[in-house]
Structures are given as structure tokens and as C-alpha cells.
Design an enzyme around this catalytic site. Structure first.
Site, PDB file in Angstrom:
ATOM      1  N   ARG B 300       0.882  -1.127   0.093  1.00  0.00           N
ATOM      2  CA  ARG B 300      -0.046  -0.107   0.012  1.00  0.00           C
ATOM      3  C   ARG B 300       0.856   1.304  -0.048  1.00  0.00           C
ATOM      4  NH1 ARG B 300      -5.321  -2.429   3.464  1.00  0.00           N
ATOM      5  NH2 ARG B 300      -5.912  -3.390   1.636  1.00  0.00           N
ATOM      6  N   HIS B 443      -7.350  -0.102  -6.609  1.00  0.00           N
ATOM      7  CA  HIS B 443      -6.781  -1.300  -6.423  1.00  0.00           C
ATOM      8  C   HIS B 443      -6.009  -1.306  -5.055  1.00  0.00           C
ATOM      9  CE1 HIS B 443      -2.624   0.016  -8.550  1.00  0.00           C
ATOM     10  NE2 HIS B 443      -2.981   0.675  -7.866  1.00  0.00           N
ATOM     11  N   GLU B 444      -5.511  -2.568  -4.543  1.00  0.00           N
ATOM     12  CA  GLU B 444      -4.769  -2.749  -3.193  1.00  0.00           C
ATOM     13  C   GLU B 444      -5.771  -2.292  -2.101  1.00  0.00           C
ATOM     14  OE1 GLU B 444      -2.538  -4.421  -2.252  1.00  0.00           O
ATOM     15  OE2 GLU B 444      -1.284  -4.521  -4.370  1.00  0.00           O
ATOM     16  N   GLY B 445      -7.170  -2.516  -2.244  1.00  0.00           N
ATOM     17  CA  GLY B 445      -8.122  -2.127  -1.057  1.00  0.00           C
ATOM     18  C   GLY B 445      -8.696  -0.587  -1.487  1.00  0.00           C
TER      19      GLY B 445
END
Lengths: 607, 607
Positions: B300, B443-445
Site C-alpha cells: 500500500r 486497487h490494493e483495497g
């Protein structure tokens, strides 16, 4: 991968609510200009336009976005669907809907025309673009054109035989039209020969009608510098010569690859490369910008509508998606044996949807109110009403132009976000509408210019006369809201916010009078944002009042749940706006008042 | 039409300032893990990476955006430039820069690696993407892989011979990884046979290295439902068999047409269509998500850096444009005989530039601080320091991931806006960076998930232990700022804002403990926004303190004007943040505290 689903573009229920429950659009028919009309004739236009937008126009959006116009052998070939689409839009009567019978029009209120147009914009913004540009050009010729121009140019534009453009911008003169360089030399026959280069000419060429007329800013030889040396000309791509038409030395020099509105070409045009470009003066010499600006309010209302419509279609899409897309389970529920929930059950998705709703429906309400003021300014029988409406129209226009462009862009981004990874692909449409939307903060005067216009001209004009009118209107709304039983804190908050806005305006105006123009205008962007929040709050409060009335009627009549749900949604969106946006007003006012100077003192070499 | 100009990507002066004047990055070399390093060895990596990014990578951005990967005959062909670009990035040592010597690494601080990577991201986000994905996959194998996987897979990934991917998402399981369905069946040889379909697999195939390894989430036959039934597997596109490699039954089923990152393919992959897809377990069965999440902070942080870098390159472009583009004259000057001014002289353009600067440089400061905490969490010799750093790292990560994505998108839109009509065309680059940026909120949460993570986990963990650490750090910064002579009102405001954030967190946490989870989490988006404003204010105050020190030094040494200009710019940007953003904190806190319920009570059928 995406499943095409019918998209309503805008909510019919909401449009009817705005026209007949929030506003009293039918009351416009008491004006002599609209006396032949009624809610029924409005419905004729609205119904046919809605149907055309949904059934014919919307399906062409994706193909036109995917296959933009091609420039070959000096001509532009647009999407082949445009020929029948344009004819279809002309058949709906939209070119002349607001125009008087003497030019073949129906003389409908702009308010009705605007909301009908919004469906076309939501369906296919580029396709609508040709119509909007043509309408603007024809309207200019109608008001300022000689009988020759009206007969030979205007009439063909209104009949849909030709299309029109606005040819203002030059490579060195975009926001600064005072720097227009295109030259116009008087010719013995009373016309002019033009020479110069224009850029960003939307619809500057096409192959679905016979001709294109460019309403062109140029400087007559010997004219003074600055804005007062600029005149307006009608310059056709092919000019009348006897009974025929010959090429008029307007060359397409290039196509700009726009990121949105991809069905509508944006061109570089060269006038008079062979010194054979004929143009006809429109209006008085040196009055070119004045003529343009006389149409500016309506042009900017149309841009505001573009923004609302583009945000609306994306909102509808993301709402449908959120109702059908299963993903995860609401907070606390972790049992994966249970089916996944539609994402609309997640609080944060509902937050994004409600924010979109607040922007889209608040924006539409603002645009329709502004259009109604235009109808009154143009057609009220008494001078006082016209003048009053004109003040309010002038004040609201920069807000109505900007709010949907700026907050609409945010709303369009939320529609994409709700689609998750799918939203990031061109298999789905939200990304395309996001691209379309971005132009609205740039064309017809950038957001920065709207801020200067609102603070530097509109709000302070006549000692704040427009603010007095707005204040009266707001008090009428708060009175109605209080009577309807709407949460009284909202009415208090709106009156307070407007009071803050008004006293701020006086203070800043005084600063300008004292010669501190820089300090006055420094936070014009924040000033515009402040007024946008207040104006939209006003329109949400009006909707809340109408919704309360609707709920009372529903309780009396035992009306269906869908009606009640609609009204409850309006109240929740009003609550949202007053909880989330209105409290920003004091912060914005503080910035304007103190003249917070961080970027003022930021030298160019400090970045 | 656009004139290509050298773009610095990020400001070297700013990067050096952040590393050595705001932070004391060299002090990391007192940790045993980094004892072989010094500012000189940091500079070796930074200098070579900057040069490569500017001279080699940046010129490939536009061609790669214009010619995305092609899917043909079951394989993906990426831009031909990628072969040498990837080799070049590997040669810079960036795959193993932070890894220990035993796997061929240099064991540099993540802080240094991060800032070097940011230049690559700013130059060509897609090209960097292959590297970042490979690094993540190799790192997972390094930590959790068997000796077989480390020798045969990890080593080749680190040497740049293969690339890696993360194969998590499935059509029905994006944000909700608990719903992963891909199956893994144990085989007699100790490996597994996988069957299932994955979507949005970035870099899922390419033709510039021999092989791709997919780190894949799947469910071993008989495993329980939910997250605890999910395991992690290494699944190569071509698997080792004796001395050779054979196709491993991973089929590319389709390419998603992403709107940005267009040099990096996003694929649909089918595993085991012929029931011959071999995968090797990574880590313990059922611990797949736990393994992934152990890498999540760094993943992140990398997304946050993507956001900062993408906003930075656009900021640099619009700054250069604003300095050279003449248009109009500042307020009050209307004499068109006078040459037009560069648009940076218009107050509203400077406002947009300063907002970009505040976001870009504030974002970079936040990311480097977060990276430094990761270095301490991983490498501090004493347990207490590691634990403290880990708390702060966990707290800052969702902010560092989201702020650049959300505010960076706004910043990228401003860069486009400054370019006016030109910005709306693909002849200029701001629109491309705007497209790239949008992925970072997904993306990535997603942003929504980051808000839940911050409020539901990180802020309230251990009774708010991380907030105590943040409070200590903030007080150290305000002490330094006061000592340096920075405007004391800013330090007061920051301490007050953090106090509000902390007491809000306690209140919300108590609500959660009382079982009111919905009410607690309802405004997690506003909570995240609030913490972002505070965290960035903290990093701006730290910059202001360093700038004041710099100005004092400059006064003593009579240093050049460019140094003084740099520091003055830092002070003006700090002023901007405290004037415009920090005052929003009470409003956001109020929404969270009152649990404003408009969208909570908004039924799905009220929209």
C-alpha cells in the site's frame, strides 16, 4: 463483459417533480409569449425527446466514442450515424423550440427546452453538440443578422439544412478574447475578406449536412486593440454565389484529439489562405464580443446542463450497478455461507450514491431555476419583472455553469469508483462520461473566469442588487419550507449562509472600490464555491418543501410506496447537503474575507 | 502541437530536502541492518535511477500509452521497448535494493528505495508496474517459500529472469477475498492442481522474460469457508520439469481494456482448464490472506507512491506550462498593446499550482515518513522501537495509500485545467496521468476499505496505542517548529486537531465496543479524510521547521536566492494547508461524532 442495461438517463419522476412540484412551470403559460402552451404541449416535446434519447440516441454513444471523426483530404468525416441522428433531433423541433413563430418556432419556455435537451445530452453529448452549436449560431443571426443573413443563413440553420459553429478561440487567444488577431478587410460588395487561424472549433466541419456557418470573431482593418476592436462575422464553409454555392476558402488545418465528446470534431481552421474567404458582418462593427455576450447566459446554462446530464447518466448507471452487483456483506456479517449482498447495502456505497444524487438533482434544480429566470427576463410583460429576473439570471449563471462541471466531475468519478476495477475499464461507460465531463470546466469560460465574473461583476453590480433579489427568493423558499414542516434548522441555516454571503460581498465590493482589486478577487474561486453551496442548498430546501407537501398528500390519499420513497429520498438528500456542505460556508467566507495570501505572495520561482 | 520539454518528474531539490533536512535519513545507517550504507551509497542508487528515469524511461511513456499490449493466439505481446526497459530497471538494482545480501540484495532502507522508485513511477507507471509486482511476489516467496520455491522461483524473480503477479481477484471476489473460489487439489508429489478463474491480473502475461509466476489465492479441497480457508500458491506460467519447462495450463482468457496504466496488461486468467495446472503452497494452509497481509503495508505504501509520483509529474508539467504560456493580463491590466503575461501571473493559476504543490510535496513527505517507520519496524535492534514503529506504520498506511490517490486525482485534474483546451487533448500528457491516477483509489483495497481499516482496526487497536505514538511524534515536530520560529498558530492548530482526532477515536471506539458497529463506522470515509488532513498538516509543519532552519542558514551564509526561494515556497505551502485544510477538521469530526445519518437511513428504493 458489461451487460448493457437500459439507462433512464435522467429520472422522469425527478424531472416532473422539479417542473411541477418544486417549480410551477405551467404558470409560465400565463405570460403572453407562452399563452398557446400548457403542460400538455410541454409533455409532447418532453415525451418525444425522452423516447428518442433512450431508444435512438443512447445506443449510438459508445460507437461514436469509439470511432471519432476522421480528417482526410481536407475534409472531416464524422460517424455515419450522425446523418440520421441529426435529422431526428431536428424533427423533434429542438432547434426552434424556444424561437418565435416568425422563424418557424414553437415559442416554448427555455425551461422546457432545457430539460428536454438534458435527455439528449445524457444520451449522447457529442450528437447533441452539433444541435446546440447550430442553435447558438442561428440565434445570433436571428437577433443581430441582416435580412440577407437571416434569409440565407439563419433559416437554413433552423431548418437543420446546415450546421453552425462559434469560431472565437485562436492559438494565442483563448480565455483572452481581447487578443483576437484574425483580420477582416472590407470588400466592395459590402462583405469582408477574412484571414486568420482559429482553434478548438467544435463541429468545424462534418459531412452530414451541406454547409457549416462559422460565427467568427475578427478585427476589421484599422480597428482599435482590445475587446472593442473585435467584430462578429458569419463565415460559411461554402458561400452563396448566384444560385449555387462555392468553396469559401475555409481550410481544415488539423483535428485536435479530444479526450471526450469524441463524436464531435474539434478543429483548427484557417480562414483566407488564398485570400478568398468571404464573411458577413453580424451586428455593429466593434460589437462582436457584446453580441456574443448577449447570448452568453444561455450558452453557459447549456454548459451547465451538459454537466448535469453527464453526471446524471453516470449516476443512474452506478445506481443500477450498486443494486445488482453482489460483493461482501455489511459490517459485522462475515458468514460466507450467506450470499454476498448487493453493494448498495454497504454504507460507504450509499454515501457515494447520495453524494451523486445531491449533486445531480441539486444541479438540475439549479439549472431549471436559472432557465426559468431566463424565461422571465425575456418574456415577462412588465419591465420590473424582466429586470428583476435578469439580475437573478446574471447572478446564477456563473454558478449554474460551474457547479455541474466541477462537482459533476467529482460525481462522475464516484460513479466510476462504485464500479470498482470494472469502472477502470473501457468495457464500462463511467470512464467515458468522466472524460466528457472534464471539458465543462474549460469551455465557455473556465472555472477561474466564472469566479471572476461572479465576484468581479455579477455579485457587486448595482450595489449588490442581484443579491437582494436572491434574498427575496430565498425567503420565499424558507417560508414555504417552514409552512410545509421541513426541518426548521435548515431554513435557519440557509438564511444565515446567505446573510454571510451578502455581507461578504459588500465587504469585498468595498475593497474593490478602494482600489484593492487584487485583494478583492484573490479568492474568487472560493467565493464561487461558497455561492454554489448556498444556491444548491436553496434548491434542495425548495425540493424538501415540495417533498413534504408530497408526503402529506400521499398520507391523505394513501398513495403508493414508491411515491413516498421518492419524497423520503429528497428529504434525506436535503439533510445530506445541509449537514455536509452548508457548514463549509463560514470557512470559505473566512478565506475570502481575510484574503489569505499564501498563493498571492507565492513568487513564480518559489514553486 | 505540444512541445516536448524535459520534465524533472520530481524535484530533486525537494527530494533531498525531504530526506536530509526534514527527515534524517542518514541516521538510519546507525541501525546494524544499514551499517554498510551512507548518504553516499544512497546517492549512488538515487542518481542512477533519476538518470534512467529521465533519459530512458520517460520518453517511452507516451508510446506505451498509445500502443497497449496485444492479445493474440493465447499470448500477450507487450510494447517492444519493455525488454530493454525491464533489463535496465533490474540493472539499477531496484528488485533487490532492500533485500538482504543472502538473496543478492543491497539491504538499503525502504525510504531510499521508495524515493528512487518514485522517479520510475513518475516516468512510466506501467513499466514500473512489472518491477513492483515482481518485487512483491519474490518478497512473499523469500519470507514464506520453501527452499525449492526460493531456489527455483524467488531467485529467478530477483535476478529479473522472470516476472511475478498477484492473482487474488476473481469475478465474484474483488474487495471480498473471503469469497475466493479457485480450488487447489493436493497431488501425490506434494504440489497442488489448481482450477479457477482470476481477473484483473496485472502483468499476467508478457513476452520479454521467459516466465511469469502468479502468487495465487485458492481454497484447498475441503477447506472451510471464509478467509481462513484461503491458501497461497505459487503458480508459474511454465513449470519446471526436469531440466526443462513445460506449459502449466494457465490460459489467458481475455484482456481488460484499462483506461490507464496502458503499458501493463490486465488479464483474465484461467487456471487448470485441462486440469494440469500445478501450484506450490506458499506458507501454511489457510494462511493465504495472512501471508498477503503481512506484505500489505509495503504494497500500500507503493500504491501511495504511485499516486504521489503521478501527481508530481503532472504538477511539474503544469508548472512549466504556466511559466511559458502567455494568456491575458493580471486583473486590472487591460492594455492589449502590452504583451500577454504568462498565466502563472494570474492569482487563480497560482492557487491551482499551490494546491498541487501542497498535495504532491505533502504526499511525498507522508510517504517517506511512513517508509521510515517501516524501516524502523523491520530493522530497529530493540523490540520497543520496532513495536512503536509498527504501530505508527499501521496507522499511517491507509492514509498514505489513500491521500495521494484521492487528492492526487484532484491535483492531476488541476494540471489538466491549467492547460486549458490543450489539456483536454491527447496531444498533451496531463490527461494520460489523470487516467493513470484513477486506479489508485481502487486497487490494493478501495478508498472505502481503507477508511474501514483505519477506523475499524488501526486507530482503535490496543486502546488507541498508535495514536499515542502519533501524538508523541507530532509534539516532537511542534517543538522543533516552535524552536525554529515557525508561525506558532500552526503548531497550536495541529496539536488541537490531533487532540480532536484522538478524542473522536475514543468515542467511536467506545461505540463499537458497545455493539453499535454501524454507527461507529458510518463516517469512516470522513474519518479517513480527517486523519489525512491532520497527517499531511503534520508533515507540512515538519517541512516548515526545516525551511525556517534553512532560511536561517541561508541568512548566515549568504546562500543563493534559489535556496531562499525554495524555503519561502515551503512556508507558503504550509500556510496554505493550515488556512485551507486544517479548519475542515472540526466539520469532519462533527459528522463522525453525530453519526449524521442521511445515507444510513437512505433505503435502496429511495434513490
Amino acid at each position: 463483459m458489461s451487460v448493457p442495461r437500459p439507462n433512464p438517463l435522467l429520472s422522469d419522476r425527478d424531472v416532473d417533480f422539479q417542473l411541477y412540484e418544486v417549480l410551477d412551470t405551467e404558470a409560465l403559460c400565463t405570460l403572453p409569449a407562452f399563452q398557446d402552451h400548457s403542460r400538455d404541449t410541454f409533455a409532447l416535446l418532453l415525451d418525444s425527446t425522452r423516447r428518442f434519447a433512450r431508444e435512438v440516441l443512447a445506443p449510438t454513444y459508445r460507437p461514436m466514442d469509439a470511432a471519432p471523426p476522421v480528417f482526410e483530404n481536407g475534409r472531416v468525416r464524422v460517424h455515419p450515424a450522425m446523418r440520421s441522428l441529426y435529422a431526428g433531433m431536428v424533427d423533434l423541433g429542438l432547434l426552434t423550440a424556444t424561437r418565435p413563430a416568425e422563424v418557424g418556432g414553437q415559442q416554448l419556455p427555455l425551461t422546457v427546452h432545457a430539460v428536454a435537451s438534458a435527455y439528449l445530452m445524457a444520451a449522447n453529448l457529442s450528437a447533441y453538440g452539433y444541435l446546440g452549436l447550430t442553435l447558438g449560431a442561428a440565434h445570433l443571426l436571428e437577433v443581430f443578422g441582416t435580412p440577407f443573413l437571416r434569409e440565407h443563413f439563419m433559416a437554413r440553420l433552423y431548418r437543420g439544412e446546415w450546421t453552425g459553429t462559434m469560431a472565437l478561440t485562436e492559438p494565442q487567444a483563448g480565455s483572452s478574447l481581447a487578443d483576437v488577431k484574425t483580420r477582416a478587410t472590407p470588400a466592395p460588395d459590402g462583405s469582408f475578406r477574412l484571414q486568420g487561424s482559429k482553434i478548438f472549433i467544435s463541429g468545424g466541419d462534418q459531412d452530414f449536412t451541406d454547409n457549416v456557418v462559422h460565427l467568427t470573431l475578427a478585427r476589421i482593418d484599422g480597428a482599435e486593440g482590445g475587446t472593442r476592436g473585435v467584430s462578429l462575422f458569419a463565415v460559411p464553409a461554402r458561400r452563396p454565389e448566384g444560385d449555387t454555392r462555392v468553396p469559401n476558402d475555409v481550410q481544415v488545418a488539423g483535428v485536435i484529439h479530444k479526450i471526450g465528446w469524441r463524436g464531435l470534431p474539434s478543429l483548427v481552421l484557417n480562414f483566407g489562405e488564398s485570400n478568398d474567404c468571404h464573411g458577413w458582418l453580424v451586428g455593429q462593427p466593434g460589437r462582436g464580443l457584446a453580441c456574443m455576450f448577449q447570448m452568453m447566459n444561455e450558452a453557459r446554462i447549456m454548459v451547465g446542463l451538459n454537466g448535469v446530464a453527464t453526471a446524471a447518466v453516470a449516476y443512474q448507471e452506478s445506481l443500477a450497478y450498486a443494486r445488482e452487483r453482489p460483493q461482501g456483506r455489511p459490517a459485522g456479517a462475515r458468514d460466507t455461507a450467506r450470499a454476498q449482498s448487493p453493494i448498495i447495502e454497504h454504507a460507504d456505497v450509499r454515501r457515494m450514491l447520495l453524494r451523486q444524487k445531491a449533486i445531480v438533482e441539486g444541479g438540475l434544480a439549479l439549472l431549471l431555476t436559472t432557465s426559468t429566470q431566463a424565461d422571465l427576463a425575456n418574456h415577462a410583460p412588465d419591465e420590473a419583472t424582466r429586470k428583476r429576473a435578469h439580475l437573478l439570471l446574471d447572478l446564477l449563471t456563473p454558478i449554474a455553469k460551474t457547479f455541474p462541471a466541477e462537482r459533476g466531475f467529482e460525481s462522475n468519478a464516484l460513479a466510476l469508483q462504485i464500479h470498482g476495477g470494472y469502472g477502470y475499464s473501457s468495457e464500462y461507460l463511467p470512464e467515458a462520461w468522466l472524460r466528457d465531463q472534464k471539458l465543462n470546466s474549460i469551455h465557455e469560460g473556465t472555472t477561474g473566469i466564472q469566479g471572476l465574473d461572479l465576484l468581479g461583476r455579477k455579485a457587486v453590480a448595482g450595489g449588490g442588487a442581484a443579491l437582494h433579489v436572491l434574498d427575496e427568493e430565498v425567503r420565499a423558499t424558507t417560508a414555504r419550507a417552514r409552512a410545509a414542516g421541513v426541518e426548521p434548522a435548515w431554513s435557519d441555516a440557509l438564511e444565515d449562509a446567505l446573510q454571510q454571503a451578502a455581507s461578504l460581498t459588500l465587504e469585498l465590493g468595498a475593497r474593490g472600490m478602494a482600489g484593492e482589486v487584487d485583494a478583492m478577487l484573490r479568492h474568487s474561486a472560493d467565493f464561487l464555491e461558497l455561492f454554489s453551496v448556498v444556491a444548491v442548498a436553496w434548491r434542495w430546501l425548495a425540493q424538501a418543501a415540495a417533498a413534504k407537501d408530497g408526503l402529506s398528500r400521499a398520507a391523505l390519499t394513501g398513495a403508493g410506496g414508491s411515491d413516498r420513497a421518492f419524497y423520503e429520498g429528497k428529504l434525506a438528500a436535503t439533510q445530506y447537503w445541509f449537514a455536509v456542505e452548508v457548514p463549509r460556508v463560514p470557512l470559505l467566507a473566512h478565506l475570502c474575507r481575510t484574503g489569505e495570501d499564501s498563493y498571492a505572495r507565492m513568487h513564480a520561482d518559489w514553486f
